[in-house]
Scaffold this motif. Structure first.
Motif, PDB file in Angstrom:
ATOM      1  N   UNK A 271      20.424   9.476   6.821  1.00 51.77           N
ATOM      2  CA  UNK A 271      20.476   9.617   8.266  1.00 51.77           C
ATOM      3  C   UNK A 271      20.839  10.956   8.596  1.00 51.77           C
ATOM      4  N   UNK A 272      19.920  11.365   9.651  1.00 54.00           N
ATOM      5  CA  UNK A 272      20.222  12.880  10.090  1.00 54.00           C
ATOM      6  C   UNK A 272      20.796  12.521  11.539  1.00 54.00           C
ATOM      7  N   UNK A 273      19.929  12.171  12.460  1.00 54.55           N
ATOM      8  CA  UNK A 273      20.335  11.975  13.943  1.00 54.55           C
ATOM      9  C   UNK A 273      19.549  10.673  14.550  1.00 54.55           C
ATOM     10  N   UNK A 274      20.102   9.996  15.548  1.00 55.67           N
ATOM     11  CA  UNK A 274      19.315   8.880  16.047  1.00 55.67           C
ATOM     12  C   UNK A 274      19.611   8.919  17.630  1.00 55.67           C
ATOM     13  N   UNK A 275      18.867   8.194  18.320  1.00 56.82           N
ATOM     14  CA  UNK A 275      18.780   8.238  19.723  1.00 56.82           C
ATOM     15  C   UNK A 275      18.357   6.786  20.313  1.00 56.82           C
ATOM     16  N   UNK A 276      18.929   6.103  21.218  1.00 56.71           N
ATOM     17  CA  UNK A 276      18.093   4.841  21.794  1.00 56.71           C
ATOM     18  C   UNK A 276      17.036   5.457  22.282  1.00 56.71           C
ATOM     19  N   UNK A 277      15.892   4.351  22.660  1.00 52.00           N
ATOM     20  CA  UNK A 277      14.829   4.776  23.384  1.00 52.00           C
ATOM     21  C   UNK A 277      15.006   5.188  24.821  1.00 52.00           C
ATOM     22  N   UNK A 278      16.161   4.633  25.243  1.00 49.86           N
ATOM     23  CA  UNK A 278      16.525   4.867  26.842  1.00 49.86           C
ATOM     24  C   UNK A 278      17.075   6.530  26.944  1.00 49.86           C
ATOM     25  N   UNK A 279      17.343   6.955  25.859  1.00 54.10           N
ATOM     26  CA  UNK A 279      17.811   8.547  25.636  1.00 54.10           C
ATOM     27  C   UNK A 279      19.229   8.563  26.098  1.00 54.10           C
ATOM     28  N   UNK A 280      20.143   7.493  26.200  1.00 56.83           N
ATOM     29  CA  UNK A 280      21.457   7.590  26.758  1.00 56.83           C
ATOM     30  C   UNK A 280      22.530   7.734  25.606  1.00 56.83           C
ATOM     31  N   UNK A 281      22.120   7.172  24.288  1.00 53.24           N
ATOM     32  CA  UNK A 281      23.116   7.288  23.283  1.00 53.24           C
ATOM     33  C   UNK A 281      22.497   8.193  22.007  1.00 53.24           C
ATOM     34  N   UNK A 282      23.460   9.078  21.490  1.00 54.93           N
ATOM     35  CA  UNK A 282      23.071   9.685  20.437  1.00 54.93           C
ATOM     36  C   UNK A 282      23.933   9.498  19.112  1.00 54.93           C
ATOM     37  N   UNK A 283      23.723   9.950  17.892  1.00 52.91           N
ATOM     38  CA  UNK A 283      24.499   9.709  16.804  1.00 52.91           C
ATOM     39  C   UNK A 283      23.893  10.663  15.809  1.00 52.91           C
ATOM     40  N   UNK A 284      24.881  11.424  15.071  1.00 47.07           N
ATOM     41  CA  UNK A 284      24.621  12.336  14.077  1.00 47.07           C
ATOM     42  C   UNK A 284      25.399  12.207  12.731  1.00 47.07           C
ATOM     43  N   UNK A 285      24.874  12.870  11.907  1.00 51.91           N
ATOM     44  CA  UNK A 285      25.349  12.949  10.392  1.00 51.91           C
ATOM     45  C   UNK A 285      26.195  13.854  10.598  1.00 51.91           C
TER      46      UNK A 285
ATOM     47  N   UNK B  38      12.007  16.324   3.138  1.00 54.98           N
ATOM     48  CA  UNK B  38      11.021  15.874   4.039  1.00 54.98           C
ATOM     49  C   UNK B  38      11.553  15.119   5.140  1.00 54.98           C
ATOM     50  N   UNK B  39      11.408  15.317   6.360  1.00 53.63           N
ATOM     51  CA  UNK B  39      11.984  14.852   7.338  1.00 53.63           C
ATOM     52  C   UNK B  39      11.032  13.683   8.080  1.00 53.63           C
ATOM     53  N   UNK B  40      11.728  12.425   8.014  1.00 56.07           N
ATOM     54  CA  UNK B  40      11.017  11.443   8.609  1.00 56.07           C
ATOM     55  C   UNK B  40      11.519  10.878  10.198  1.00 56.07           C
ATOM     56  N   UNK B  41      10.581  10.638  10.861  1.00 50.31           N
ATOM     57  CA  UNK B  41      11.025   9.837  12.112  1.00 50.31           C
ATOM     58  C   UNK B  41      10.923   8.414  11.884  1.00 50.31           C
ATOM     59  N   UNK B  42      11.619   7.628  12.346  1.00 46.54           N
ATOM     60  CA  UNK B  42      11.719   6.163  12.044  1.00 46.54           C
ATOM     61  C   UNK B  42      12.281   5.435  13.321  1.00 46.54           C
ATOM     62  N   UNK B  43      11.794   3.992  13.439  1.00 47.71           N
ATOM     63  CA  UNK B  43      12.206   3.318  14.797  1.00 47.71           C
ATOM     64  C   UNK B  43      12.556   1.829  14.250  1.00 47.71           C
ATOM     65  N   UNK B  44      13.531   1.379  14.872  1.00 43.98           N
ATOM     66  CA  UNK B  44      13.968   0.043  14.902  1.00 43.98           C
ATOM     67  C   UNK B  44      13.869  -0.673  16.072  1.00 43.98           C
ATOM     68  N   UNK B  45      13.020  -1.677  16.133  1.00 47.82           N
ATOM     69  CA  UNK B  45      12.931  -2.605  17.301  1.00 47.82           C
ATOM     70  C   UNK B  45      13.303  -3.970  16.886  1.00 47.82           C
ATOM     71  N   UNK B  46      13.833  -4.118  15.927  1.00 46.14           N
ATOM     72  CA  UNK B  46      14.358  -5.742  15.666  1.00 46.14           C
ATOM     73  C   UNK B  46      15.623  -6.196  16.148  1.00 46.14           C
ATOM     74  N   UNK B  47      16.511  -5.295  16.406  1.00 43.91           N
ATOM     75  CA  UNK B  47      17.849  -5.460  16.899  1.00 43.91           C
ATOM     76  C   UNK B  47      18.544  -4.171  17.210  1.00 43.91           C
ATOM     77  N   UNK B  48      19.875  -4.395  18.220  1.00 43.51           N
ATOM     78  CA  UNK B  48      20.606  -3.245  18.585  1.00 43.51           C
ATOM     79  C   UNK B  48      21.101  -2.600  17.152  1.00 43.51           C
ATOM     80  N   UNK B  49      20.839  -1.143  17.070  1.00 43.54           N
ATOM     81  CA  UNK B  49      21.534  -0.615  15.810  1.00 43.54           C
ATOM     82  C   UNK B  49      22.883  -0.387  16.220  1.00 43.54           C
ATOM     83  N   UNK B  50      23.879  -0.748  15.320  1.00 45.49           N
ATOM     84  CA  UNK B  50      25.276  -0.397  15.115  1.00 45.49           C
ATOM     85  C   UNK B  50      25.619   0.589  13.913  1.00 45.49           C
ATOM     86  N   UNK B  51      24.382   0.666  13.003  1.00 50.87           N
ATOM     87  CA  UNK B  51      24.781   1.604  11.952  1.00 50.87           C
ATOM     88  C   UNK B  51      23.450   1.936  11.638  1.00 50.87           C
TER      89      UNK B  51
END
Length: 125
Positions: free
Chosen positions: A47-61, A93-106
């Motif tokens: 994991x490098x960095x993540x954001x919710x699709x609404x753009x309100x929450x971010x997370x970083x390694x 190699x940097x990959x973009x990935x999405x989760x659409x199954x549940x709200x991510x906590x990790x």
């Protein structure tokens, strides 16, 4: 159908900056998670960095905090990863990935159900 297309990789020198883009389609809920992961040769996805699709929450390694910034352009349906002060150990190699199954906590790679094909970033010393 979710599609993710990365661009922006390349060869740079240590200390340089690079902007990666992830053009996304099919993402409809603000709670969906979109993240950047990287994979060095012979290593697993990290994991490098993540954001919710609404753009309100971010997370970083921890390894990229203060150097990388993730953001989202609503009009372009694109997620960006601005990478500054690049180090040779950022090579991957940097990959973009999405989760659409549940709200991510990790932000685990196993939780992401859609992946792009990746873009190579090489940082020379």
């Amino acid at each position: 159908q979710v599609q993710l297309v990365e661009s922006g990789g390349g060869l740079v020198q240590a200390g340089d900056s690079l902007l990666l883009s992830c053009a996304a389609s099919g993402l409809t809920k603000s709670w969906y998670g979109v993240g950047w992961f990287r994979q060095a040769p012979g290593k697993e996805h990290k994991f490098v960095a993540g954001i919710n699709w609404g753009g309100t929450l971010t997370n970083y390694a921890d390894s990229v905090k203060g150097r990388f910034t993730i953001s989202r352009d609503n009009a372009k349906n694109t997620v960006y990863l601005q990478m500054n002060s690049l180090l040779p150990e950022d090579t991957a190699v940097y990959y973009c990935a999405a989760n659409t199954a549940f709200v991510l906590s990790n932000w685990k790679a196993d939780y992401m159900n859609y992946w792009g094909k990746g873009t190579l970033v090489t940082v020379s010393s």
